[in-house]
Design a protein around this motif. Structure first.
Motif, PDB file in Angstrom:
ATOM      1  N   UNK A 172     -68.375  19.679   1.080  1.00 39.20           N
ATOM      2  CA  UNK A 172     -67.478  19.894  -0.061  1.00 39.20           C
ATOM      3  C   UNK A 172     -67.065  21.354  -0.205  1.00 39.20           C
ATOM      4  N   UNK A 173     -67.895  22.273   0.255  1.00 40.62           N
ATOM      5  CA  UNK A 173     -67.639  23.689  -0.021  1.00 40.62           C
ATOM      6  C   UNK A 173     -66.419  24.252   0.715  1.00 40.62           C
ATOM      7  N   UNK A 174     -66.276  24.065   2.042  1.00 40.94           N
ATOM      8  CA  UNK A 174     -65.040  24.538   2.674  1.00 40.94           C
ATOM      9  C   UNK A 174     -63.808  23.802   2.183  1.00 40.94           C
ATOM     10  N   UNK A 175     -63.987  22.558   1.772  1.00 49.40           N
ATOM     11  CA  UNK A 175     -62.867  21.797   1.221  1.00 49.40           C
ATOM     12  C   UNK A 175     -62.424  22.404  -0.106  1.00 49.40           C
ATOM     13  N   UNK A 176     -63.376  22.682  -0.973  1.00 55.75           N
ATOM     14  CA  UNK A 176     -63.051  23.287  -2.262  1.00 55.75           C
ATOM     15  C   UNK A 176     -62.450  24.677  -2.086  1.00 55.75           C
ATOM     16  N   UNK A 177     -62.957  25.435  -1.119  1.00 51.10           N
ATOM     17  CA  UNK A 177     -62.382  26.758  -0.844  1.00 51.10           C
ATOM     18  C   UNK A 177     -60.907  26.643  -0.473  1.00 51.10           C
ATOM     19  N   UNK A 178     -60.588  25.666   0.369  1.00 54.54           N
ATOM     20  CA  UNK A 178     -59.199  25.479   0.798  1.00 54.54           C
ATOM     21  C   UNK A 178     -58.317  25.053  -0.370  1.00 54.54           C
ATOM     22  N   UNK A 179     -58.836  24.217  -1.243  1.00 55.61           N
ATOM     23  CA  UNK A 179     -58.069  23.775  -2.415  1.00 55.61           C
ATOM     24  C   UNK A 179     -57.797  24.950  -3.336  1.00 55.61           C
ATOM     25  N   UNK A 180     -58.819  25.759  -3.553  1.00 53.61           N
ATOM     26  CA  UNK A 180     -58.656  26.911  -4.435  1.00 53.61           C
ATOM     27  C   UNK A 180     -57.684  27.931  -3.839  1.00 53.61           C
ATOM     28  N   UNK A 181     -57.755  28.136  -2.525  1.00 51.64           N
ATOM     29  CA  UNK A 181     -56.819  29.052  -1.872  1.00 51.64           C
ATOM     30  C   UNK A 181     -55.378  28.567  -1.997  1.00 51.64           C
ATOM     31  N   UNK A 182     -55.218  27.241  -2.054  1.00 48.85           N
ATOM     32  CA  UNK A 182     -53.882  26.662  -2.223  1.00 48.85           C
ATOM     33  C   UNK A 182     -53.398  26.744  -3.668  1.00 48.85           C
ATOM     34  N   UNK A 183     -54.277  27.187  -4.567  1.00 45.24           N
ATOM     35  CA  UNK A 183     -53.904  27.342  -5.964  1.00 45.24           C
ATOM     36  C   UNK A 183     -53.876  26.056  -6.749  1.00 45.24           C
ATOM     37  N   UNK A 184     -54.599  25.039  -6.275  1.00 46.25           N
ATOM     38  CA  UNK A 184     -54.592  23.741  -6.946  1.00 46.25           C
ATOM     39  C   UNK A 184     -55.823  23.577  -7.830  1.00 46.25           C
ATOM     40  N   UNK A 185     -55.668  22.802  -8.870  1.00 43.95           N
ATOM     41  CA  UNK A 185     -56.772  22.587  -9.816  1.00 43.95           C
ATOM     42  C   UNK A 185     -57.127  21.120 -10.014  1.00 43.95           C
ATOM     43  N   UNK A 186     -56.251  20.217  -9.580  1.00 47.69           N
ATOM     44  CA  UNK A 186     -56.486  18.789  -9.799  1.00 47.69           C
ATOM     45  C   UNK A 186     -56.068  18.040  -8.539  1.00 47.69           C
ATOM     46  N   UNK A 187     -57.040  17.399  -7.885  1.00 51.71           N
ATOM     47  CA  UNK A 187     -56.749  16.730  -6.622  1.00 51.71           C
ATOM     48  C   UNK A 187     -57.333  15.324  -6.606  1.00 51.71           C
ATOM     49  N   UNK A 188     -56.669  14.459  -5.866  1.00 47.52           N
ATOM     50  CA  UNK A 188     -57.158  13.099  -5.688  1.00 47.52           C
ATOM     51  C   UNK A 188     -58.281  13.058  -4.663  1.00 47.52           C
ATOM     52  N   UNK A 189     -59.072  12.001  -4.720  1.00 50.09           N
ATOM     53  CA  UNK A 189     -60.216  11.848  -3.821  1.00 50.09           C
ATOM     54  C   UNK A 189     -60.240  10.440  -3.245  1.00 50.09           C
ATOM     55  N   UNK A 190     -60.226  10.368  -1.912  1.00 48.06           N
ATOM     56  CA  UNK A 190     -60.450   9.113  -1.198  1.00 48.06           C
ATOM     57  C   UNK A 190     -61.782   9.214  -0.468  1.00 48.06           C
ATOM     58  N   UNK A 191     -62.522   8.115  -0.427  1.00 50.08           N
ATOM     59  CA  UNK A 191     -63.805   8.110   0.268  1.00 50.08           C
ATOM     60  C   UNK A 191     -64.462   6.761   0.094  1.00 50.08           C
TER      61      UNK A 191
END
Length: 247
Positions: free
Chosen positions: A117-136
């Motif tokens: 989850x950590x590199x994923x969250x880093x990438x989301x934050x770098x993209x400037x996003x705060x609300x994302x969908x989750x599939x799993x």
């Protein structure tokens, strides 16, 4: 590490430990991607030093479907110990779902553990996003612990599909993707579900299962950010292997 042809041999490098078999499809992709990226960094004929302990997915499927998390803990603890005995310098679990078990195992050990989850969250934050969908898998999409990790550590809100769509996403993973069975009908369903997440305010989507990228990806959603946990996890492991010196 460099691309210097005069480097002393054997090249000393960090050993990546992969807790695999969850599924074999994802494990094979991790091995391929790690070596491709490491070769790109190192050049020539160099790639990675990788140890894989691959579990029986039938056991994992049974534990997950029956909510036998204590049994899964005992099963995977022994596999983690094998990786450590084999000399892994870092350990990665190739399953988002089984981080529920592996994270607490690794919390008591000295070997570094890269939470997916950590590199994923880093990438989301770098993209400037705060609300994302989750599939799993159902376990991932319903996980309060995962939701809190994204929220408390990174300020990211996760949006999950409806209950009916969760069932579809989970079924496709277990009945198709882990077998390498890629169907156009399932792809259309996944893209429909992502459209629903977008309508609910998601600014992007996490492919929170390490097989989902085999079915859909950024090319299918050109105007909607896609965060592939498999690729981002691999990239973090490569960075570790290439940037950390070997004593």
């Amino acid at each position: 590490m460099t691309k210097d042809s005069n480097v002393a041999r054997p090249l000393r490098q960090k050993v990546i430990g992969i807790l695999g078999g969850m599924s074999n499809q994802a494990t094979g992709e991790y091995y391929r991607m790690l070596n491709e990226r490491l070769n790109s960094r190192l050049g020539g004929w160099d790639n990675g030093e990788i140890i894989i302990v691959s579990v029986n997915f039938g056991n994992i499927e049974y534990f997950v479907r029956q909510n036998l998390w204590a049994e899964a803990h005992s099963y995977l603890l022994e596999k983690v110990e094998r990786l450590e005995r084999a000399g892994a310098d870092v350990i990665a679990c190739v399953s988002n779902t089984m981080h529920r078990v592996v994270e607490p195992i690794m919390a008591t050990r000295q070997t570094p553990f890269f939470h997916i989850a950590d590199p994923t969250a880093d990438a989301i934050r770098k993209a400037g996003l705060r609300k994302v969908g989750l599939l799993g898998t159902m376990s991932v999409m319903q996980s309060d612990a995962l939701r809190q990790r994204y929220s408390q550590r990174y300020g990211i809100e996760l949006v999950a599909p409806s209950d009916a769509d969760k069932q579809i996403v989970d079924r496709v993973i277990f009945d198709e993707l882990v077998r390498g069975d890629l169907r156009d009908t399932s792809k259309r369903e996944y893209l429909r579900i992502v459209a629903g997440l977008r309508a609910d305010g998601a600014e992007g989507v996490i492919l929170g299962c390490t097989e989902i990228f085999l079915l859909i990806g950024q090319s299918d959603l050109p105007n909607f950010p896609v965060f592939d946990t498999t690729e981002l996890h691999v990239d973090a492991l490569v960075d570790f292997a290439c940037s950390t010196s070997v004593p």
